[in-house]
Write a protein that holds these residues in place. Structure first.
Motif, PDB file in Angstrom:
ATOM      1  N   ARG A  71       0.788  -1.198  -0.006  1.00  0.00           N
ATOM      2  CA  ARG A  71       0.082   0.253  -0.005  1.00  0.00           C
ATOM      3  C   ARG A  71       0.716   1.404  -0.043  1.00  0.00           C
ATOM      4  NH1 ARG A  71      -3.862  -3.134  -1.751  1.00  0.00           N
ATOM      5  NH2 ARG A  71      -4.952  -4.560   0.013  1.00  0.00           N
ATOM      6  N   ILE A 119      -6.864  -0.152   2.489  1.00  0.00           N
ATOM      7  CA  ILE A 119      -6.194  -0.319   3.879  1.00  0.00           C
ATOM      8  C   ILE A 119      -7.304  -0.455   4.584  1.00  0.00           C
ATOM      9  CG2 ILE A 119      -5.023   1.033   5.478  1.00  0.00           C
ATOM     10  CD1 ILE A 119      -3.184   2.328   3.534  1.00  0.00           C
ATOM     11  N   ASP A 122      -8.174  -4.141   4.447  1.00  0.00           N
ATOM     12  CA  ASP A 122      -7.192  -4.797   5.022  1.00  0.00           C
ATOM     13  C   ASP A 122      -7.349  -4.956   6.506  1.00  0.00           C
ATOM     14  OD1 ASP A 122      -5.807  -5.001   2.582  1.00  0.00           O
ATOM     15  OD2 ASP A 122      -4.429  -3.562   3.231  1.00  0.00           O
ATOM     16  N   THR A 185       0.112  -2.330   5.373  1.00  0.00           N
ATOM     17  CA  THR A 185      -0.995  -3.252   6.008  1.00  0.00           C
ATOM     18  C   THR A 185      -1.077  -4.523   5.159  1.00  0.00           C
ATOM     19  OG1 THR A 185      -2.561  -2.057   4.628  1.00  0.00           O
ATOM     20  CG2 THR A 185      -2.323  -1.400   6.692  1.00  0.00           C
TER      21      THR A 185
END
Length: 397
Positions: A71, A119, A122, A185
């Motif tokens: 990311r 994210i 995640d 992440t």
């Protein structure tokens, strides 16, 4: 919300706010920019259109990239592009140069839309993710309240070029957050290489998922309503109602408060009543308020307080729709969250661009055309929910 999630939401919110800030801070300068560069209002508005179109298309790049290399790296690449484009925009000698620079800004800013949503996926799912997304909305929603006012303050001692200098500083601060504060992440084990065949398979899977497409288009038409407002509001408020740049900023901020306030209840309402019921009721409220406001305006009741109050209520409903739709569209696709985020973002931005193009010929910089344009987008969002998402039946009880 647990402290780690709230802290991450705050970081992601600050990053995600850069793109909207680049739009909203710029709005009070549009009329002045048109005069300074010797161009028309329509050509000046193309600096917004170029940003939106490239912003939408570029999301297809950053999503798969973030699934493949993590990311953080796509965030760094995008912010650097945004910084370079911002400096170029500040030196623009002509409207053509500025249109291109704004497009490049959109190319960089797209990463700040796609990657933060991936994210979130995640780290959380379901109502917890909706709460996290709503917390991100706290920060993002401050942008429409502060950015135009900041732009008008900058205009008071400088020009529209200094606005881009402020944006350059903001991009440098964002780069610092990414490099030194934001954790990675996506573990190496979960990364997927960028390969055309899996990407096409993933895209086919998403585009044949009626739920994903429906939720994405609901968000797209909701976003389109905001784009129609952005492209015309500064001219309507300053020309028709005679507001100064500061007055426009305050009126704009009042409208944004509706979205900001309601978005904070999205997670709690989803946990109590379920996300499907929340989005069904909210999209019905959004369409009902905006269509009613359009009818009132067309009947000649177009006083500024009436318009601001109607937009406030409509945006309050939209504040429940957007974070809920984002979470629900991504939840079933954790293995391709980056691709889903980018494809969804691209569809939404292109939907917004199409609606600007479709309504543009009918716009005359008056509230009598602006509000019906917004109402059209709201009605299409409701129709999408009613026809495309049978599982999201618009139940009122």
């Amino acid at each position: 919300m647990r402290d780690p999630l709230f802290r991450m939401a705050l970081i992601l919110g600050l990053l995600s706010a850069v793109g909207p800030f680049a739009i909203d801070m710029y709005l009070p300068a549009l009329p002045h920019l048109a005069v300074d560069l010797g161009t028309t209002k329509a050509r000046a508005a193309l600096t917004l259109t170029s940003y939106f179109i490239v912003f939408g298309l570029a999301q297809m790049i950053y999503g798969p990239m973030s699934d493949a290399i993590g990311r953080k790296k796509p965030l760094i690449i995008g912010v650097v592009i945004f910084l370079i484009a911002t400096i170029a925009a500040s030196m623009a000698p002509s409207i053509g140069w500025l249109i291109v620079a704004r497009g490049l800004q959109g190319l960089g800013a797209a990463t700040l839309m796609v990657v933060p949503r991936a994210i979130v996926r995640d780290m959380a799912t379901g109502p917890q993710a909706a709460k996290m997304m709503a917390a991100i909305m706290i920060v993002i929603s401050i942008s429409p309240m502060l950015a135009p006012l900041t732009g008008s303050i900058v205009m008071a001692w400088g020009s529209w070029r200094e606005i881009f200098a402020v944006l350059a500083v903001a991009s440098l601060l964002s780069l610092g957050l990414i490099l030194f504060v934001l954790p990675e992440t996506l573990s190496v084990q979960r990364r997927q290489p960028v390969e055309l065949e899996p990407m096409l398979a993933g895209a086919k899977r998403l585009l044949t998922d009626r739920r994903f497409v429906g939720l994405t288009l609901i968000g797209g038409f909701g976003m389109a309503s905001f784009f129609v407002f952005l492209s015309t509001a500064s001219f309507v408020y300053t020309s028709q109602y005679g507001l100064s740049a500061t007055g426009f900023s305050i009126a704009f901020a009042v409208n944004a408060i509706g979205f900001f306030s309601a978005s904070q209840f999205a997670g709690k309402l989803a946990m109590r009543y379920g996300m499907e019921r929340v989005i069904s009721l909210a999209i019905t409220g959004f369409a009902g308020v905006m269509i009613s406001l359009a009818a009132v305006v067309l009947l000649g009741i177009d006083a500024l307080p009436v318009v601001i109050a109607g937009l406030f209520m409509g945006n309050a409903c939209l504040g429940l729709v957007m974070p809920t739709a984002m979470v629900m569209s991504l939840d079933p696709h954790p293995d391709i969250a980056g691709l889903a985020s980018s494809l969804g973002g691209t569809i939404q931005m292109l939907t917004g661009g199409v609606m600007i193009a479709a309504t543009g010929p009918f716009m005359d910089n008056t509230v009598a055309t602006m509000v019906p344009g917004i109402a059209l987008c709201a009605g299409l969002a409701w129709l999408t929910a009613a026809l495309s998402l049978p599982r999201l039946r618009l139940r009122m009880v």
